[in-house]
Design a protein around this motif. Structure first.
Motif, PDB file in Angstrom:
ATOM      1  N   VAL A  55       0.841  -1.201   0.000  1.00  0.00           N
ATOM      2  CA  VAL A  55       0.000   0.000   0.000  1.00  0.00           C
ATOM      3  C   VAL A  55       0.875   1.251   0.000  1.00  0.00           C
ATOM      4  O   VAL A  55       0.644   2.196  -0.766  1.00  0.00           O
ATOM      5  CB  VAL A  55      -0.943   0.002   1.225  1.00  0.00           C
ATOM      6  CG1 VAL A  55      -1.601   1.368   1.401  1.00  0.00           C
ATOM      7  CG2 VAL A  55      -2.009  -1.076   1.070  1.00  0.00           C
ATOM      8  N   VAL A  56       1.876   1.283   0.861  1.00  0.00           N
ATOM      9  CA  VAL A  56       2.747   2.464   0.943  1.00  0.00           C
ATOM     10  C   VAL A  56       3.520   2.648  -0.346  1.00  0.00           C
ATOM     11  O   VAL A  56       3.702   3.786  -0.819  1.00  0.00           O
ATOM     12  CB  VAL A  56       3.699   2.332   2.152  1.00  0.00           C
ATOM     13  CG1 VAL A  56       4.734   3.453   2.139  1.00  0.00           C
ATOM     14  CG2 VAL A  56       2.912   2.369   3.454  1.00  0.00           C
ATOM     15  N   LYS A  57       3.974   1.564  -0.971  1.00  0.00           N
ATOM     16  CA  LYS A  57       4.700   1.667  -2.237  1.00  0.00           C
ATOM     17  C   LYS A  57       3.804   2.241  -3.329  1.00  0.00           C
ATOM     18  O   LYS A  57       4.236   3.095  -4.123  1.00  0.00           O
ATOM     19  CB  LYS A  57       5.231   0.290  -2.639  1.00  0.00           C
ATOM     20  CG  LYS A  57       6.151   0.301  -3.848  1.00  0.00           C
ATOM     21  CD  LYS A  57       6.844  -1.054  -4.044  1.00  0.00           C
ATOM     22  CE  LYS A  57       7.823  -1.324  -2.930  1.00  0.00           C
ATOM     23  NZ  LYS A  57       8.639  -2.542  -3.175  1.00  0.00           N
ATOM     24  N   LEU A  58       2.559   1.815  -3.363  1.00  0.00           N
ATOM     25  CA  LEU A  58       1.608   2.361  -4.337  1.00  0.00           C
ATOM     26  C   LEU A  58       1.382   3.844  -4.079  1.00  0.00           C
ATOM     27  O   LEU A  58       1.379   4.654  -5.019  1.00  0.00           O
ATOM     28  CB  LEU A  58       0.287   1.594  -4.250  1.00  0.00           C
ATOM     29  CG  LEU A  58      -0.886   2.166  -5.064  1.00  0.00           C
ATOM     30  CD1 LEU A  58      -0.555   2.171  -6.565  1.00  0.00           C
ATOM     31  CD2 LEU A  58      -2.163   1.371  -4.800  1.00  0.00           C
ATOM     32  N   CYS A  59       1.197   4.219  -2.833  1.00  0.00           N
ATOM     33  CA  CYS A  59       0.970   5.629  -2.494  1.00  0.00           C
ATOM     34  C   CYS A  59       2.183   6.480  -2.847  1.00  0.00           C
ATOM     35  O   CYS A  59       2.043   7.615  -3.325  1.00  0.00           O
ATOM     36  CB  CYS A  59       0.636   5.775  -1.014  1.00  0.00           C
ATOM     37  SG  CYS A  59      -0.992   5.129  -0.570  1.00  0.00           S
ATOM     38  N   ALA A  60       3.374   5.955  -2.614  1.00  0.00           N
ATOM     39  CA  ALA A  60       4.582   6.695  -2.971  1.00  0.00           C
ATOM     40  C   ALA A  60       4.656   6.928  -4.480  1.00  0.00           C
ATOM     41  O   ALA A  60       5.026   8.015  -4.937  1.00  0.00           O
ATOM     42  CB  ALA A  60       5.815   5.933  -2.480  1.00  0.00           C
ATOM     43  N   ALA A  61       4.285   5.912  -5.252  1.00  0.00           N
ATOM     44  CA  ALA A  61       4.316   6.046  -6.705  1.00  0.00           C
ATOM     45  C   ALA A  61       3.293   7.054  -7.209  1.00  0.00           C
ATOM     46  O   ALA A  61       3.535   7.764  -8.198  1.00  0.00           O
ATOM     47  CB  ALA A  61       4.087   4.680  -7.358  1.00  0.00           C
ATOM     48  N   GLU A  62       2.153   7.145  -6.541  1.00  0.00           N
ATOM     49  CA  GLU A  62       1.075   8.032  -6.977  1.00  0.00           C
ATOM     50  C   GLU A  62       1.084   9.385  -6.262  1.00  0.00           C
ATOM     51  O   GLU A  62       0.237  10.233  -6.532  1.00  0.00           O
ATOM     52  CB  GLU A  62      -0.279   7.351  -6.747  1.00  0.00           C
ATOM     53  CG  GLU A  62      -0.471   6.061  -7.518  1.00  0.00           C
ATOM     54  CD  GLU A  62      -0.552   6.296  -9.032  1.00  0.00           C
ATOM     55  OE1 GLU A  62      -0.779   7.451  -9.449  1.00  0.00           O
ATOM     56  OE2 GLU A  62      -0.373   5.319  -9.784  1.00  0.00           O
ATOM     57  N   GLY A  63       2.011   9.574  -5.308  1.00  0.00           N
ATOM     58  CA  GLY A  63       2.079  10.844  -4.584  1.00  0.00           C
ATOM     59  C   GLY A  63       0.926  11.047  -3.614  1.00  0.00           C
ATOM     60  O   GLY A  63       0.506  12.186  -3.370  1.00  0.00           O
ATOM     61  N   VAL A  64       0.415   9.968  -3.049  1.00  0.00           N
ATOM     62  CA  VAL A  64      -0.694  10.038  -2.098  1.00  0.00           C
ATOM     63  C   VAL A  64      -0.148   9.911  -0.680  1.00  0.00           C
ATOM     64  O   VAL A  64       0.592   8.981  -0.371  1.00  0.00           O
ATOM     65  CB  VAL A  64      -1.727   8.926  -2.365  1.00  0.00           C
ATOM     66  CG1 VAL A  64      -2.817   8.937  -1.289  1.00  0.00           C
ATOM     67  CG2 VAL A  64      -2.342   9.096  -3.753  1.00  0.00           C
ATOM     68  N   PRO A 173       8.816   5.068   4.201  1.00  0.00           N
ATOM     69  CA  PRO A 173       7.973   5.851   3.288  1.00  0.00           C
ATOM     70  C   PRO A 173       8.067   5.404   1.828  1.00  0.00           C
ATOM     71  O   PRO A 173       7.204   5.760   1.021  1.00  0.00           O
ATOM     72  CB  PRO A 173       8.514   7.280   3.454  1.00  0.00           C
ATOM     73  CG  PRO A 173       9.079   7.304   4.832  1.00  0.00           C
ATOM     74  CD  PRO A 173       9.676   5.943   5.022  1.00  0.00           C
ATOM     75  N   GLN A 174       9.084   4.626   1.508  1.00  0.00           N
ATOM     76  CA  GLN A 174       9.220   4.110   0.136  1.00  0.00           C
ATOM     77  C   GLN A 174       8.567   2.744  -0.040  1.00  0.00           C
ATOM     78  O   GLN A 174       8.587   2.178  -1.135  1.00  0.00           O
ATOM     79  CB  GLN A 174      10.710   4.013  -0.243  1.00  0.00           C
ATOM     80  CG  GLN A 174      11.408   5.365  -0.341  1.00  0.00           C
ATOM     81  CD  GLN A 174      11.647   6.010   1.001  1.00  0.00           C
ATOM     82  OE1 GLN A 174      11.966   5.337   1.987  1.00  0.00           O
ATOM     83  NE2 GLN A 174      11.483   7.330   1.075  1.00  0.00           N
ATOM     84  N   LEU A 463      14.490  10.861   5.285  1.00  0.00           N
ATOM     85  CA  LEU A 463      13.733   9.611   5.274  1.00  0.00           C
ATOM     86  C   LEU A 463      12.452   9.703   4.463  1.00  0.00           C
ATOM     87  O   LEU A 463      11.992   8.694   3.916  1.00  0.00           O
ATOM     88  CB  LEU A 463      13.407   9.191   6.718  1.00  0.00           C
ATOM     89  CG  LEU A 463      14.598   8.884   7.627  1.00  0.00           C
ATOM     90  CD1 LEU A 463      14.121   8.408   8.991  1.00  0.00           C
ATOM     91  CD2 LEU A 463      15.521   7.850   6.998  1.00  0.00           C
ATOM     92  N   ASP A 464      11.862  10.869   4.395  1.00  0.00           N
ATOM     93  CA  ASP A 464      10.575  11.050   3.707  1.00  0.00           C
ATOM     94  C   ASP A 464      10.638  12.310   2.850  1.00  0.00           C
ATOM     95  O   ASP A 464       9.962  13.304   3.119  1.00  0.00           O
ATOM     96  CB  ASP A 464       9.448  11.152   4.756  1.00  0.00           C
ATOM     97  CG  ASP A 464       8.061  11.269   4.134  1.00  0.00           C
ATOM     98  OD1 ASP A 464       7.899  10.874   2.961  1.00  0.00           O
ATOM     99  OD2 ASP A 464       7.147  11.760   4.820  1.00  0.00           O
TER     100      ASP A 464
END
Length: 479
Positions: A55-64, A173-174, A463-464
């Protein structure tokens, strides 16, 4: 994009792990005190660390942005999203398994969504103790406890949450997984990454599992409800108790009469332990792992406490006292203390000040602080209480009777400013155990030094870098 994004989230966590209905989302979008109401694209409830990472990887890719949430019992809005509706709330309440109990090594490994009371009960089943204890223990979760470095009523003996954990597993965060689940008391291999995440309120990563320390279960406990003439007497009583108990003081709570009256008013079944009213009370508890042997020539903690309170009575440090005769009576004493926050909520609006000063300075701070609060709003009703044993006071201010929230909160800045200025002058902290969240971001920026803030911002950027992990909490992103 939104529909596709939601579908991809559903593909990771399934229908059970995704909440998109507005009514169903609502409990996750407001805090316990109902000071904040946010919005979110979805509430995501992963069932495993791997799902969290995906989930976090998807959000990082989409900027969410991601707002991690535990039991949602916080006091400063740290687990509440903003109002833009472009974030997701990532709730860990489905990750609620006890993974291992090691009574020989005195450790327990748990997922982040385990309720604190469950951990306490599991330790007790193995004749062990997990000492973190606070009023919300029936609903708060260990991940949130660790992310906020929770305190509670036994800090003076066992320490904050930071001192109760050996290892962590964290999703970065990644969307990568850091496996720091080491049950080691000694590990001197470079920077202690564990300490970065403890108390970071989910702004640097998401705690998913933890290795906790457990202790021997106490076999002899003495609990007393004590009327004292003043906070100065309370501090003196505590000071002498360390030696009198042979260093077995586990809790020492200070309460004013105002708080007791609110509990008696709003909590069914609550009863005053003493016949007469007094201005100040102490709840004192001693505990030992040494069992009392029936018939043995051995003085237990109850006898030692009774003797000590008798001496304190002669010195004028104690006005009256009731020593718990059984566990039920001890629980009744504790209920008077633990229901302070709930009774304040039922009474109406209040302003919370979770502050700390050194124990020896509590009496003079209390006198000056109450005067400062009254000067800012003469009609206010101060409700001070808290962990006098470790210097942490909940220096709260109840609205005058009949005042609604908007009228009262118009005075919040003046009241809090007066209290916090005094706290800092005393060398104290404006947040002892509740954290910063979104409530105290401006106060942190005002009261902490430039080098401290710059260092915190540097860690956050490193880190983020995209500021997607619980943005707007602790640090002002625009600063």
């Amino acid at each position: 994009m939104t529909t596709d994004f939601i579908d991809r989230l559903r593909g990771i966590v399934g229908d059970r792990g995704l909440v998109t209905d507005e009514a169903a989302k609502h409990p996750y979008l407001t805090d316990w005190r109902e000071n904040y109401l946010g919005a979110a694209l979805a509430v995501v409830r992963p069932a495993s660390t791997e799902e969290v990472a995906a989930v976090v990887k998807l959000c990082a890719a989409e900027g969410v942005a991601v707002v991690p949430q535990g039991g949602n019992t916080g006091m400063v809005g740290g687990g509440t999203p903003d109002r833009d509706g472009r974030e997701i709330v990532l709730s860990l309440n489905r990750m609620n398994r006890i993974l291992e109990v090691d009574p020989i090594g005195y450790t327990m490994t748990v997922e982040a969504g385990v309720v604190l009371k469950t951990i306490q009960d599991t330790a007790a089943e193995h004749d062990r103790l997990f000492p973190l204890s606070l009023a919300a223990e029936g609903s708060c979760t260990i991940g949130g406890n660790l992310a906020t470095n929770a305190g509670g009523v036994q800090v003076l003996h066992y320490g904050n949450a930071r001192q109760l954990v050996l290892g962590l597993e964290v999703v970065t965060p990644q969307g990568e997984i850091w496996d720091g689940l080491r049950a080691l008391k000694k590990d001197n291999t470079g920077y202690d990454l564990r300490d970065l995440y403890l108390g970071a309120e989910g702004t640097l990563g998401i705690i998913t599992r933890a290795v906790l320390k457990i202790w021997p279960k106490p076999k002899d406990v003495a609990t007393a409800w004590i009327a004292v003439p003043s906070p100065e007497a309370a501090v003196a009583l505590l000071s002498g108790a360390h030696a009198a108990s042979e260093d077995n003081v586990t809790s020492c709570e200070l309460m004013a009469r105002q708080g007791i009256d609110l509990v008696l008013k709003h909590v069914p079944g609550a009863a005053d332990p003493l016949a007469e009213r007094h201005d100040w009370y102490v709840l004192l508890e001693w505990s030992s792992t040494r069992p009392r042997r029936p018939g043995a020539n051995q003085t237990g903690l109850a006898e030692k406490m009774e003797a000590y309170l008798g001496e304190a009575l002669e010195k004028g440090l104690v006005l009256d006292a009731a020593l718990a005769q059984n566990e039920a009576q001890a629980r009744a004493f504790w209920a008077l203390r633990e229901n302070h926050s709930e009774s304040q909520k039922r009474e109406g609006p209040s302003i919370k000040h979770d502050i700390s000063v050194s124990v020896s300075r509590i009496p003079t701070f209390m006198e000056e602080g109450l005067a400062a609060m009254k000067k800012a709003l003469p009609e206010c009703r101060p409700v001070p209480f808290g962990h006098v044993g470790d210097g942490n006071l909940h220096f709260n201010c109840q609205a005058p009777e009949g005042w609604d929230k908007p009228r009262f909160m118009a005075h919040a800045e003046a009241i809090s400013g007066a209290v916090y200025d005094l706290v800092v002058a005393y060398g104290g902290s404006i947040s002892a155990e509740h954290g910063i969240g979104q409530m105290k971001v401006e106060e942190l920026a005002h009261y902490r030094s430039r080098i401290e803030l710059d260092t915190m911002r540097a860690i956050k950027r490193a880190l983020d870098p995209d500021n997607l992990m619980n943005p707007g909490k602790i640090l002002d992103p625009s600063a």
